[in-house]
Write a protein that holds these residues in place. Sequence first.
Motif, short mmCIF file in Angstrom:
data_model
loop_
_atom_site.label_atom_id
_atom_site.label_comp_id
_atom_site.label_asym_id
_atom_site.label_seq_id
_atom_site.Cartn_x
_atom_site.Cartn_y
_atom_site.Cartn_z
N THR A 145 -9.50 -24.31 -3.45
CA THR A 145 -10.75 -23.55 -3.44
C THR A 145 -11.97 -24.41 -3.14
O THR A 145 -13.08 -23.88 -3.04
N GLY A 146 -11.79 -25.71 -3.02
CA GLY A 146 -12.93 -26.60 -2.78
C GLY A 146 -13.66 -27.02 -4.04
O GLY A 146 -14.63 -27.78 -3.97
N LEU A 198 -2.68 -20.06 -14.74
CA LEU A 198 -2.78 -18.64 -14.41
C LEU A 198 -4.19 -18.12 -14.69
O LEU A 198 -4.74 -17.32 -13.92
N ILE A 199 -4.78 -18.59 -15.80
CA ILE A 199 -6.16 -18.22 -16.11
C ILE A 199 -7.10 -18.80 -15.06
O ILE A 199 -8.05 -18.14 -14.61
N SER A 200 -6.83 -20.04 -14.64
CA SER A 200 -7.67 -20.69 -13.62
C SER A 200 -7.60 -19.95 -12.30
O SER A 200 -8.59 -19.91 -11.54
N LEU A 253 -11.01 -19.03 -10.59
CA LEU A 253 -11.33 -19.61 -9.28
C LEU A 253 -11.07 -18.62 -8.14
O LEU A 253 -11.27 -18.97 -6.98
N GLN A 254 -10.61 -17.44 -8.49
CA GLN A 254 -10.36 -16.38 -7.51
C GLN A 254 -9.33 -16.79 -6.47
O GLN A 254 -9.55 -16.69 -5.26
N ALA A 309 -1.64 -19.44 -4.64
CA ALA A 309 -1.21 -20.18 -5.82
C ALA A 309 0.23 -20.66 -5.67
O ALA A 309 0.57 -21.80 -6.02
N LEU A 310 1.11 -19.79 -5.14
CA LEU A 310 2.50 -20.18 -4.93
C LEU A 310 2.61 -21.28 -3.88
O LEU A 310 3.43 -22.20 -4.00
#
Length: 594
Positions: free
Chosen positions: A100-101, A416-418, A422-423, A429-430
């Motif tokens: 996400t930068g 998972l919360i992150s 972080l959208q 994510a995978l």
Amino acid sequence: MILANYQQNYSPVGDSLGLSSIVAILPLLVLFVLLGVVRMKAWLASLISLAVAVVLAVTVYSMPLGDALNSGLLGAAFGFFPIMWIVINAIWIYNLTVETGHFDVLRRSFASISDDQRVQAIIIAFSFGALLEALAGFGTPVAISAVMLIALGFKPLKAATVALVANTAPVAFGAIAVPITTLAGVTGLPVDDLGAMVGRQTPLLALFVPLALVFIVDGRRGLRQTWPPAMVCGVSFAVFQYLSANFWSVPLADIVAALASALAVLAFTRVWHAEETYQESEEGGGAGGTDGGSRRPPASGGEPAAAGDEFVDSRVLTRARADAGRDTHDSPREVFKAYTPYLAIIVVFVLATRVPAITGKPPAKVGESGTGLESVTRIVNWPGLHIFKANGDPVATTFKLNYLSAAGTLLLIAGLISMVLLQVGPRRALRAYGRTLDQLKFAVLTVMLVIGLGYIMNESGETTTLGLWVAGAGGAFAFLSPILGWLGVAVTGSDTSSNSLFGALQITAAHQAGLSPTLMAAANSSGGVLGKMISPQNLAIAAAAVGFEGREGILFRRVIVWSVVFMLFMCVLVYLQSTPALDWMVVDTPPATP
């Protein structure tokens, strides 16, 4: 009825503990020679050393081949879960921030504290690294700190060396003080007493580690010019680690100390500036240095300029170089978002470890059930492995499957919360998780092999042979006690594993020598933290982080002197604590049963 497959014999060579020790130490010697002299890849050196341990277990210690291999398999399983399960999920969270930068935002946030790389080394490798150690441990702070330093312009080998040496003083309280709680479990001593005793040893080490970091970055010039922030960092960390370990909370000691030292350096750098600013450049020059530039030449044949991209997402380095040419400002909202993954980790760990209704009570033995997060935890007997000590007592060969309460699982939940904070979508994510597994594949292999080696040495009796031989030193054992912990961590890469390996032996030797059991048990953990930087799996993780797979031997030679010097310091400290000179520092614990 289960018959004994194997009963340990601690003096198999001529019924002599000394001669047997010469044989028992051979796997460790082979490992260190292959790493430090031959410069072999860590996974291959570990595999060869494991084979040596198997041969000695079978031919010298008369251990059945099946038991030797099965012991190694148990160790390899433990190496993956819980150890590398922690590292994998911690690095995945890091990769989410890269995706996400926000890692760049975090990097710029740290860089804004000071543009002097000597100060950056202190606050990132030591303070931020200590926070990562407190939350995850097991190599995570080395990997992430090294990556962040590279993104700030450090050369790869220097970044890895700084990250390794910095990962010392916080280790005993790492992963929410798992090494201390493990030590309490195997020794029967109160966890608060052990935490307090370690909290009267490692804080003294913390005073010197930041000074060592600025020396590694810029030699004597760096020490002369930037000792003030190094001392501010070390003193603040030491004071708060001591206070938390002795009066507040053992599990949260590193979190408190890490945040206190970071804030202290941040405040100090608002009013203090070095006479020269140190900044490495691609060409090795820069303003304000000795040797005609800001970076002194590398010590061991140079460093490849392109190293690092194998682990670091190339976008990190590309964006870092682009940032160097422009003035980038991040909004407070973006800065806050960059820190939210670590805030999520803190919240998850605090809830999971400090709220009794959630934490629950773990099962104590096979067949029992726990409560709370531990309700699904199971302790199982490892199939086909039945080992007995020399006195006939069974050796515990169980495996704990704490699916929910494991630190790696808590990090997965924080990840998972992150994702939400972080959208990051499931597909991204995978993809980041797959990249994490690919980046760590050789580090995972190395860790599993080395823990397997440690278990073979332990189950065969090789480790106990070495421990009993050292314990025969009598009163001088106080000086040698930290060396046991140092060796244990050097082999297993884990202060937790070393405490499990040598904790009970330490208090047995303490009773035999008339020393404080609490002091000797704590010395195992405090001495062990100094073996972390030379452990093959930590070297493998550091090498992977900077793109130096297969050249762990170079890192080994760079850190071995620091490891030995600090270890000797701890030996002297523990010895003095066992004498009237410093015995006032020893926690007064009621005598334990030998």
